[in-house]
Every structure is written in C-alpha cells, then in structure tokens.
Design an enzyme around this catalytic site. Structure first.
Site, mmCIF file in Angstrom:
data_model
loop_
_atom_site.group_PDB
_atom_site.id
_atom_site.type_symbol
_atom_site.label_atom_id
_atom_site.label_comp_id
_atom_site.label_asym_id
_atom_site.label_seq_id
_atom_site.Cartn_x
_atom_site.Cartn_y
_atom_site.Cartn_z
ATOM 1 N N TYR A 1 71.476 -75.654 -40.827
ATOM 2 C CA TYR A 1 70.232 -74.944 -40.263
ATOM 3 C C TYR A 1 70.534 -74.874 -38.766
ATOM 4 O O TYR A 1 70.415 -73.998 -37.736
ATOM 5 C CB TYR A 1 69.075 -75.147 -40.807
ATOM 6 N N GLU B 1 64.733 -75.206 -50.798
ATOM 7 C CA GLU B 1 66.010 -75.702 -51.167
ATOM 8 C C GLU B 1 65.918 -77.577 -51.383
ATOM 9 O O GLU B 1 66.472 -77.688 -52.551
ATOM 10 C CB GLU B 1 67.197 -75.609 -50.133
ATOM 11 N N ARG C 1 82.834 -69.291 -55.878
ATOM 12 C CA ARG C 1 82.419 -67.889 -56.393
ATOM 13 C C ARG C 1 81.307 -68.027 -57.305
ATOM 14 O O ARG C 1 81.312 -69.177 -57.921
ATOM 15 C CB ARG C 1 83.437 -67.177 -57.011
ATOM 16 N N GLN C 2 80.404 -67.299 -57.447
ATOM 17 C CA GLN C 2 79.449 -67.510 -58.656
ATOM 18 C C GLN C 2 79.692 -66.781 -60.055
ATOM 19 O O GLN C 2 80.365 -65.827 -59.941
ATOM 20 C CB GLN C 2 77.896 -66.808 -58.126
ATOM 21 N N SER D 1 77.753 -66.020 -63.794
ATOM 22 C CA SER D 1 76.574 -66.246 -64.772
ATOM 23 C C SER D 1 76.916 -67.185 -65.892
ATOM 24 O O SER D 1 78.032 -67.028 -66.449
ATOM 25 C CB SER D 1 75.880 -64.819 -65.119
ATOM 26 N N GLY E 1 79.723 -53.371 -67.982
ATOM 27 C CA GLY E 1 80.858 -54.124 -67.598
ATOM 28 C C GLY E 1 80.710 -55.767 -67.846
ATOM 29 O O GLY E 1 79.814 -56.195 -68.677
ATOM 30 N N PRO F 1 75.121 -62.341 -68.054
ATOM 31 C CA PRO F 1 73.725 -63.297 -67.977
ATOM 32 C C PRO F 1 72.718 -62.742 -69.218
ATOM 33 O O PRO F 1 71.772 -63.517 -69.634
ATOM 34 C CB PRO F 1 73.176 -62.848 -66.581
HETATM 35 C C1 LIG Z 1 75.026 -64.065 -58.665
HETATM 36 C C2 LIG Z 1 76.432 -63.667 -59.155
HETATM 37 C C3 LIG Z 1 76.969 -63.704 -60.541
HETATM 38 C C4 LIG Z 1 78.149 -63.275 -60.921
HETATM 39 N N1 LIG Z 1 78.560 -63.425 -62.257
HETATM 40 C C5 LIG Z 1 79.860 -63.008 -62.463
HETATM 41 C C6 LIG Z 1 80.127 -63.336 -63.835
HETATM 42 O O1 LIG Z 1 79.425 -63.642 -64.748
HETATM 43 N N2 LIG Z 1 81.588 -62.660 -64.027
HETATM 44 C C7 LIG Z 1 82.114 -62.236 -63.278
HETATM 45 O O2 LIG Z 1 83.501 -61.959 -63.636
HETATM 46 N N3 LIG Z 1 81.856 -62.054 -62.161
HETATM 47 C C8 LIG Z 1 80.902 -62.512 -61.695
HETATM 48 N N4 LIG Z 1 80.254 -62.508 -60.255
HETATM 49 C C9 LIG Z 1 81.251 -62.055 -59.251
HETATM 50 C C10 LIG Z 1 82.272 -63.206 -58.873
HETATM 51 O O3 LIG Z 1 81.463 -64.156 -58.042
HETATM 52 C C11 LIG Z 1 83.337 -62.959 -57.838
HETATM 53 O O4 LIG Z 1 82.958 -62.028 -56.885
HETATM 54 C C12 LIG Z 1 84.292 -61.987 -58.634
HETATM 55 O O5 LIG Z 1 84.994 -62.827 -59.636
HETATM 56 C C13 LIG Z 1 85.578 -61.603 -57.882
HETATM 57 O O6 LIG Z 1 86.175 -62.867 -57.242
HETATM 58 P P1 LIG Z 1 87.884 -62.779 -56.828
HETATM 59 O O7 LIG Z 1 87.861 -64.242 -56.126
HETATM 60 O O8 LIG Z 1 88.576 -62.479 -58.040
HETATM 61 O O9 LIG Z 1 87.922 -61.701 -55.754
HETATM 62 P P2 LIG Z 1 87.893 -61.815 -54.254
HETATM 63 O O10 LIG Z 1 89.162 -62.138 -53.736
HETATM 64 O O11 LIG Z 1 86.466 -62.162 -53.730
HETATM 65 O O12 LIG Z 1 88.006 -60.237 -54.111
HETATM 66 C C14 LIG Z 1 87.071 -59.268 -54.324
HETATM 67 C C15 LIG Z 1 87.494 -57.720 -54.070
HETATM 68 O O13 LIG Z 1 87.375 -57.649 -52.606
HETATM 69 C C16 LIG Z 1 88.320 -56.831 -52.284
HETATM 70 N N5 LIG Z 1 88.802 -57.205 -50.858
HETATM 71 C C17 LIG Z 1 89.781 -58.457 -50.411
HETATM 72 N N6 LIG Z 1 89.764 -58.321 -49.044
HETATM 73 C C18 LIG Z 1 88.748 -57.283 -48.554
HETATM 74 C C19 LIG Z 1 88.321 -56.727 -47.370
HETATM 75 N N7 LIG Z 1 88.924 -57.268 -46.171
HETATM 76 N N8 LIG Z 1 87.825 -55.708 -47.459
HETATM 77 C C20 LIG Z 1 87.214 -55.098 -48.394
HETATM 78 N N9 LIG Z 1 87.770 -55.452 -49.693
HETATM 79 C C21 LIG Z 1 88.355 -56.662 -49.665
HETATM 80 C C22 LIG Z 1 89.655 -57.251 -53.291
HETATM 81 O O14 LIG Z 1 90.468 -56.172 -53.597
HETATM 82 C C23 LIG Z 1 88.949 -57.451 -54.298
HETATM 83 O O15 LIG Z 1 88.511 -56.246 -55.234
HETATM 84 C C24 LIG Z 1 78.943 -62.941 -59.736
HETATM 85 C C25 LIG Z 1 78.699 -62.923 -58.470
HETATM 86 C C26 LIG Z 1 77.401 -63.252 -58.241
HETATM 87 C C27 LIG Z 1 76.879 -62.925 -56.852
HETATM 88 C C1 HEM Z 2 67.238 -68.798 -41.500
HETATM 89 C C2 HEM Z 2 68.703 -69.155 -41.907
HETATM 90 C C3 HEM Z 2 69.295 -68.407 -42.660
HETATM 91 C C4 HEM Z 2 68.957 -67.066 -43.497
HETATM 92 C C5 HEM Z 2 68.034 -66.096 -43.176
HETATM 93 C C6 HEM Z 2 70.194 -66.879 -44.609
HETATM 94 C C7 HEM Z 2 70.039 -65.597 -45.068
HETATM 95 C C8 HEM Z 2 71.263 -65.486 -46.332
HETATM 96 C C9 HEM Z 2 71.134 -64.380 -47.001
HETATM 97 C C10 HEM Z 2 70.131 -63.161 -46.836
HETATM 98 C C11 HEM Z 2 72.267 -64.305 -47.816
HETATM 99 C C12 HEM Z 2 72.615 -63.590 -49.052
HETATM 100 C C13 HEM Z 2 71.930 -64.128 -50.291
HETATM 101 C C14 HEM Z 2 72.376 -63.295 -51.585
HETATM 102 O O1 HEM Z 2 71.659 -62.141 -51.562
HETATM 103 O O2 HEM Z 2 73.210 -63.670 -52.384
HETATM 104 C C15 HEM Z 2 72.662 -65.836 -47.683
HETATM 105 C C16 HEM Z 2 73.793 -66.282 -48.213
HETATM 106 C C17 HEM Z 2 74.639 -67.304 -47.965
HETATM 107 N N1 HEM Z 2 74.154 -68.422 -46.806
HETATM 108 FE FE1 HEM Z 2 72.332 -68.144 -45.884
HETATM 109 N N2 HEM Z 2 71.090 -67.863 -44.575
HETATM 110 C C18 HEM Z 2 70.251 -68.725 -43.688
HETATM 111 C C19 HEM Z 2 70.869 -70.070 -43.194
HETATM 112 C C20 HEM Z 2 72.341 -70.482 -43.815
HETATM 113 C C21 HEM Z 2 72.924 -71.621 -43.513
HETATM 114 C C22 HEM Z 2 72.309 -72.660 -42.476
HETATM 115 C C23 HEM Z 2 73.941 -71.756 -44.333
HETATM 116 C C24 HEM Z 2 75.224 -72.886 -44.090
HETATM 117 C C25 HEM Z 2 76.216 -73.083 -43.238
HETATM 118 C C26 HEM Z 2 74.194 -70.441 -44.777
HETATM 119 C C27 HEM Z 2 75.428 -70.332 -45.943
HETATM 120 C C28 HEM Z 2 75.162 -69.142 -46.914
HETATM 121 C C29 HEM Z 2 76.266 -69.008 -47.510
HETATM 122 C C30 HEM Z 2 77.590 -69.540 -47.687
HETATM 123 C C31 HEM Z 2 75.778 -67.667 -48.335
HETATM 124 C C32 HEM Z 2 76.607 -67.204 -49.566
HETATM 125 C C33 HEM Z 2 77.625 -66.149 -49.030
HETATM 126 C C34 HEM Z 2 78.386 -65.339 -49.813
HETATM 127 O O3 HEM Z 2 78.416 -65.850 -51.188
HETATM 128 O O4 HEM Z 2 79.190 -64.631 -49.337
HETATM 129 N N3 HEM Z 2 73.152 -69.797 -44.801
HETATM 130 N N4 HEM Z 2 72.107 -66.366 -46.550
#
Ligand SMILES: Cc1cc2nc3c(=O)[nH]c(=O)nc-3n(C[C@H](O)[C@H](O)[C@H](O)COP(=O)(O)OP(=O)(O)OC[C@H]3O[C@@H](n4cnc5c(N)ncnc54)[C@H](O)[C@@H]3O)c2cc1C
Ligand code: HEM
Length: 436
Positions: free
Chosen positions: A96, A138, A205-206, A208, A305, A310
C-alpha cells in the site's frame, strides 16, 4: 485518522478535475509504478492492465470513496469484493505504501498547482483511510486462512472434458503436502499462478471452485479463451487506455494484444496433464452462498457459458448437505451446456428442482455469440421458473456483462428487489447493477 471538515472539503473540491482526467491518472500511475517496481507485474493481470480495466477500477473506487467520505457504508460491498480479491492475490500491507506514493504523484501531475500542500495532505489522509479499511479486512482474511499462507502446490489429479468440443475442461486438484483442505463458501474462487513460456512475469488468474468443498481435492473448470472474446476489451474507451498503457517497458512482458488466444486457459488445457503441479492461493471471494444457515427459501441459479462453475459448486453443496431449498436452474450456453447431465441427474432425484437450458441461436463460427442478446431467453421464463410468488427468493446470476445486464433488467421488470440478487462477473471491477 478520519478527515476533518476542512480536509474533506479540499478532497471533494478536487474530485471533478480528477474524474475528468481519470484515465490519464490511471495510465501515469501504473506506468510509473511498474517502471520503478517491475516486480509488481507478478501480481497484476497483464491484459487487465493493457485494457485499462484494472487502473480504472482502482481510480474509480478511490474517487467514489472520496465523494462518499461521510457515508462510506454504501461502498462496503465494493470494498469487500476488493479485499477478497487482494487476499486471493496475497497483497500485503507494505504494497500500500508503493501504490499510495505513485497514485498521489499521479494526482499531483493532473491537479498541477491546485495540489497545494494542504490538498496533498488531505488526499494522503483519504488514501490511508481507505487503505487501512482494506488492509484491516485483508489481515483478518489472512488470519482465517490459518497456516495456508500465499502459494500452495497442487497436483493435477485428473482432467475431464465437460463439452464434446473440448473447450471447457475440469481439473481435479490435490494438495501436494497431503494435508486436509479448508472448506470454502460455494461461489468462491482461487487464484492460480503459472509461468508461461514467452511471458516474463508470473501469470495470475482466478478460477471459481466448481464442486462442493472436499477435504482432499478442489475442482476448477476452465474455458479455453480462443482470443475473440471482445467482452474483455471493454469497448473503444478501454482500448484508448490500452494503447496509452503500452509503454516501452511493456514490450518485455510478452504478447499482449487483442485477439490473441488466452495465455493461461490455453496453457492449462493443452500443456498441463495429470501429475503436473500448479500453485493456488486460499479460496476467497465475496460472491457466495451461505449453506450454514437454516434457509428454506427458493433459490434461482442463472448462468451463461463457463460462468456456471460457481453455481455448480452451490448446487452440489446443497445436495451434499441435503438442504431442501426449491431450486430453479437456468443455464444458457453457446455449445453443449457444461455439466448438463450432472444437473439433470440431480433434478431427477429432487422433485423441488426445475431446470431450463438455453442454447444461443448464433452459429459456432460467429464470434459474436457471447455478446448476442439473451432477451428472448429471459422473456420465455415463466413466473414459476423464477419463483416470483415468493418475495424471499434468492437469485445468483453469473455470465458475461451483457448477460448480467439483461438478467438484471428482466428481474427488475418482474419486481425482484435488488437486495435479493447476487451477481458475479469473471473480470475485474464489480458489475454495476441497474435494478430498482
Ligand atoms: C472471480 C473470477 C472467477 C473466474 N472463474 C473462472 C472459471 O471458473 N472458469 C474460467 O474459465 N474462467 C474464469 N475466470 C476468468 C479467468 O480468470 C481468466 O480471465 C480466463 O481464463 C482467461 O485467461 P487467459 O489467461 O486464458 O486469457 P488472457 O491471456 O488473460 O486473455 C484474455 C483475453 O484478452 C484478450 N487480449 C489480450 N491482450 C489484449 C489487449 N491488449 N487488449 C484487449 N484484449 C486483449 C485476449 O485475446 C483474450 O481473449 C474467472 C475470473 C474471475 C475474476
Ligand atoms: C487503497 C488502495 C487500493 C484500492 C482502492 C484498490 C482497488 C482495487 C480494485 C477496485 C480492484 C478490482 C477488484 C475487482 O473487482 O476484481 C483491485 C484489484 C487488484 N488490486 Fe488493488 N487496490 C488498492 C491497493 C492495491 C495494492 C496495494 C496492490 C498491490 C500492489 C493492489 C493490487 C491489485 C491487483 C493485483 C488486483 C487484481 C488485478 C486484476 O486481476 O487485473 N491493489 N484493486
């Protein structure tokens, strides 16, 4: 630590200028922070950085927080989602300091002379009020995770195609240390970390959890991202940030461009086999069904899809715990619905469960399938499908943004109250529910 009247006024007065330049702030903030702290690339999702979704989500939340500083309770659900995401990513309190430093610098760059020492002090305080709220939650979550700190090694025990096309695959994962796994709330996810050839930094990546909790394994279900899913791009607006965020230093990250196949999903499906190991963090996430409380109210589970994952955990947990809530299962799918046979078998054994499966009308080759309208599908649902006669029915809805928007609009028109509906989106930034 709370802001006094004068500080709160100074913060509020600068919000319009900061809002106006929100995207610029996001770009400057992340570009400079990642330039000076490249190790943070190991935490941030490269695509969400390029599309600008992540920087935008953070900046918007801070500005929303500052505008609501006297009524923070409204933001609690959003903060909970963020704290859960941070905990799943193993973000630590010391991070932070770094984020605060670069964010406030970006604010200064935008405000120019308007960032007087008093304004700067007020914003520093506002940032830390929010940071303390997040870190407080956290730290509490990390305590609940007990001895599972950070990354834990799992072995892929088995892999199973969930569709004939082989584009959705379930993985059964067992902990390498052999110790019992903690339980989780169905609906929650894990973060998975992979090192992908050609990518300089770890990819997080996340996914479920897609089955009921078990002491010896978890199941995740992964859809192959073929690279045409424009849902991730977030529109033209996001692409502007994308190109702005693509700085010289980014060229070393690896291939990040729209249309390229998803890095982690394809790697998992094609290159990871039974016996291989991967790393996961403790289950987390605010989208969850509480199956510990006595509740006999109907439950409507709506998905599209792979976002069914989840909800599959929820259904299997209800079955395992013999919880007798009436369930309506509504599933939309472009191809064969994943888990359809499993769900139908459960429905056969449970007279108070009903099912409805929709299939997209567009052809397989049509890349727009996932953004096609689901309105007709929703209109074909009967009041009984949605248990509308009971005002305590709970709705859990998962899918791409358009699906969620149309579901929200349909449920709202049917008189369903916002408080009864829970949404999950497989992306960054919470889905803004437009419901009465
Ligand atoms: C809470 C949560 C739960 C999830 N649960 C699941 C689940 O159960 N199952 C599941 O399959 N997925 C799930 N996902 C999604 C998963 O986390 C990934 O995002 C997904 O698998 C795609 O990841 P990837 O690395 O294969 O694709 P990435 O490499 O992340 O690419 C994603 C897409 O972005 C496009 N892209 C690349 N670069 C750019 C750019 N510069 N601008 C625009 N677009 C671009 C790519 O063409 C691709 O279509 C979940 C996500 C979240 C947040
Ligand atoms: C007050 C401070 C912060 C705020 C308000 C904030 C806010 C957020 C928000 C709104 C998201 C999106 C959550 C979602 O909907 O999935 C997020 C994700 C995230 N945050 Fe923060 N954040 C803070 C601090 C930090 C710090 C200190 C770190 C560490 C370097 C961090 C790293 C990340 C990462 C890695 C993600 C996920 C990004 C992704 O999946 O693309 N954040 N945060």
């Amino acid at each position: 630590m709370a802001l006094n009247y004068k500080e709160s006024k100074l913060v509020k007065e600068t919000i319009p200028a900061l809002r106006q330049h929100g995207e610029h702030i996001s770009t400057v903030f992340y570009k400079t922070m990642l330039r000076d702290h490249p190790e943070l690339h190991n935490y941030f999702n490269t695509v969400n950085m390029h599309t600008g979704k992540q920087p935008k989500a953070l900046t918007q939340l801070i500005l929303a927080f500052a505008s609501n500083i006297v009524n923070i309770s409204e933001l609690v659900p959003k903060l909970e989602r963020v704290a859960q995401k941070h905990a799943s990513l193993n973000i630590q309190p010391e991070h932070y300091e770094i984020v605060g430093k670069y964010l406030l610098r970006a604010f200064s760059a935008v405000l120019g002379p308007a960032m007087t020492p008093d304004v700067k002090m007020a914003w520093t305080k506002a940032y830390w009020v929010m940071a303390k709220m997040l870190t407080g939650r956290e730290v509490h979550l990390y305590r609940e995770f007990e001895e599972w700190k950070g990354w834990r090694k799992f072995m892929i025990y088995s892999k199973k195609n969930e569709t004939i096309e082989g584009n959705i695959v379930s993985f059964l994962l067992k902990p390498v240390d052999g110790k019992p796994l903690p339980t989780f709330m169905p609906g929650q996810y894990i973060t998975l970390r992979l090192t992908v050839p050609g990518m300089k930094y770890a990819q997080l990546r996340q996914y479920s959890l897609s089955d009921a909790p078990s002491y010896d394994h978890y199941r995740i279900t992964v859809k192959r991202d073929q690279g045409s899913n424009w849902d991730y791009a977030g529109g033209d607006d996001a692409m502007t940030v994308s190109s702005a965020a693509t700085s010289a230093s980014d060229s070393s990250i690896g291939s990040v461009h729209p249309g390229r196949p998803g890095v982690v999903s394809n790697s998992l499906i094609d290159e990871f086999h039974e016996g291989d190991s991967i790393e996961l963090t403790h289950p987390a996430g605010a989208f969850s069904l509480n199956t510990n409380m006595d509740n006999s109210m109907p439950l409507v589970l709506i998905s599209a899809g792979v976002c069914v994952a989840p909800l599959m955990a929820m259904l299997n947990t209800l079955v395992e715990k013999r919880i007798n809530r009436p369930v309506s299962w509504i599933q939309a799918s472009r191809h064969d619905a994943p888990f359809r046979a499993e769900v139908e078998a459960i429905a056969k054994r449970h007279p108070n469960m009903r099912t409805k499966f929709f299939r997209s009308r567009l052809s397989d080759s049509d890349v727009l399938s996932y953004t096609s309208s689901f309105d007709d599908d929703f209109l074909s649902l009967t009041p009984d499908d949605l248990y509308l006669s009971n005002s305590s029915t709970d709705f859990y809805v998962t899918g791409p943004e358009l699906f969620l928007t149309q579901a929200a609009s349909h449920l709202s028109k049917q008189g369903v109250k916002k408080e009864r509906v829970h949404f999950e989106i497989f992306s960054v930034g919470s889905f803004e529910v437009k419901m009465a």
